[in-house]
Design an enzyme around this catalytic site. Structure first.
Site, short mmCIF file in Angstrom:
data_model
loop_
_atom_site.label_atom_id
_atom_site.label_comp_id
_atom_site.label_asym_id
_atom_site.label_seq_id
_atom_site.Cartn_x
_atom_site.Cartn_y
_atom_site.Cartn_z
CB SER A 1 -0.96 0.00 1.19
OG SER A 1 -0.24 -0.07 2.40
CG ASN B 1 1.94 -7.37 -14.06
OD1 ASN B 1 2.26 -6.68 -13.10
ND2 ASN B 1 2.29 -8.65 -14.15
CG ASP C 1 2.27 -21.02 -13.95
OD1 ASP C 1 3.22 -21.79 -13.73
OD2 ASP C 1 2.09 -20.45 -15.04
CE1 TYR D 1 9.73 -17.88 -14.30
CE2 TYR D 1 9.51 -17.12 -12.05
CZ TYR D 1 10.10 -17.03 -13.28
OH TYR D 1 11.08 -16.10 -13.52
CG PHE E 1 12.35 -10.36 -12.14
CD1 PHE E 1 13.43 -9.48 -12.13
CD2 PHE E 1 12.59 -11.71 -12.40
CE1 PHE E 1 14.72 -9.95 -12.37
CE2 PHE E 1 13.88 -12.18 -12.64
CZ PHE E 1 14.95 -11.29 -12.62
#
Length: 145
Positions: free
Chosen positions: A65, A77, A83, A86, A94
């Site tokens: 926040s 993004n 997922d 990975y 990152f």
């Protein structure tokens, strides 16, 4: 229920991740490199960890926040999803950031946070002519006086 996650650290310059019971179920992630941003610049901030998530789970990564207030950074993004596949030895996490002003992120700064969530169940769509529920008034209509 308690989950155990295997974690690999890429540096010893960041604090180890910890789950703080009773405070929040989000876990802070830290920048593992010093990074200087110029206004409008995009960079991937390395978080110094790779984590093996349980099968059937994903991690949701979002800014803290205070990230915008303290650094003038917004996540490119808006929410990252990592997922469970990975999880290789070189699959460092990152966070993609865009600078809204000149700023510096220091090693070990808490820059974002994550939590793990179960993947949604398999979904089958059943096409119908009518949904047979009361209309709420369309997009953006809630809360108007």
């Amino acid at each position: 229920m308690t989950q155990t996650l295997d974690i690999k650290y890429f540096t010893d310059k960041i604090d180890k991740l910890e789950y703080i019971d009773g405070k929040s179920d989000w876990i802070d992630l830290r920048a593992s490199e010093e990074m200087e941003f110029k206004k409008g610049e995009f960079k991937l901030i390395p978080l110094g960890v790779a984590i093996r998530l349980p099968k059937g789970y994903e991690a949701h990564v979002v800014p803290r926040s205070s990230t915008y207030k303290n650094y003038g950074l917004i996540q490119a993004n808006h929410q990252g999803v990592i997922d469970c596949s990975y999880c290789g030895d070189n699959d460092q996490w990152f966070v993609p950031m865009i600078a809204m002003r000149d700023t510096v992120v220091h090693v070990n700064d808490r820059i974002c946070q994550f939590r793990i969530m179960e993947n949604q169940p398999k979904i089958v769509f059943n096409e119908v002519e009518h949904l047979d529920d009361v209309d709420r008034g369309g997009f953006g209509s809630t809360g108007r006086s």
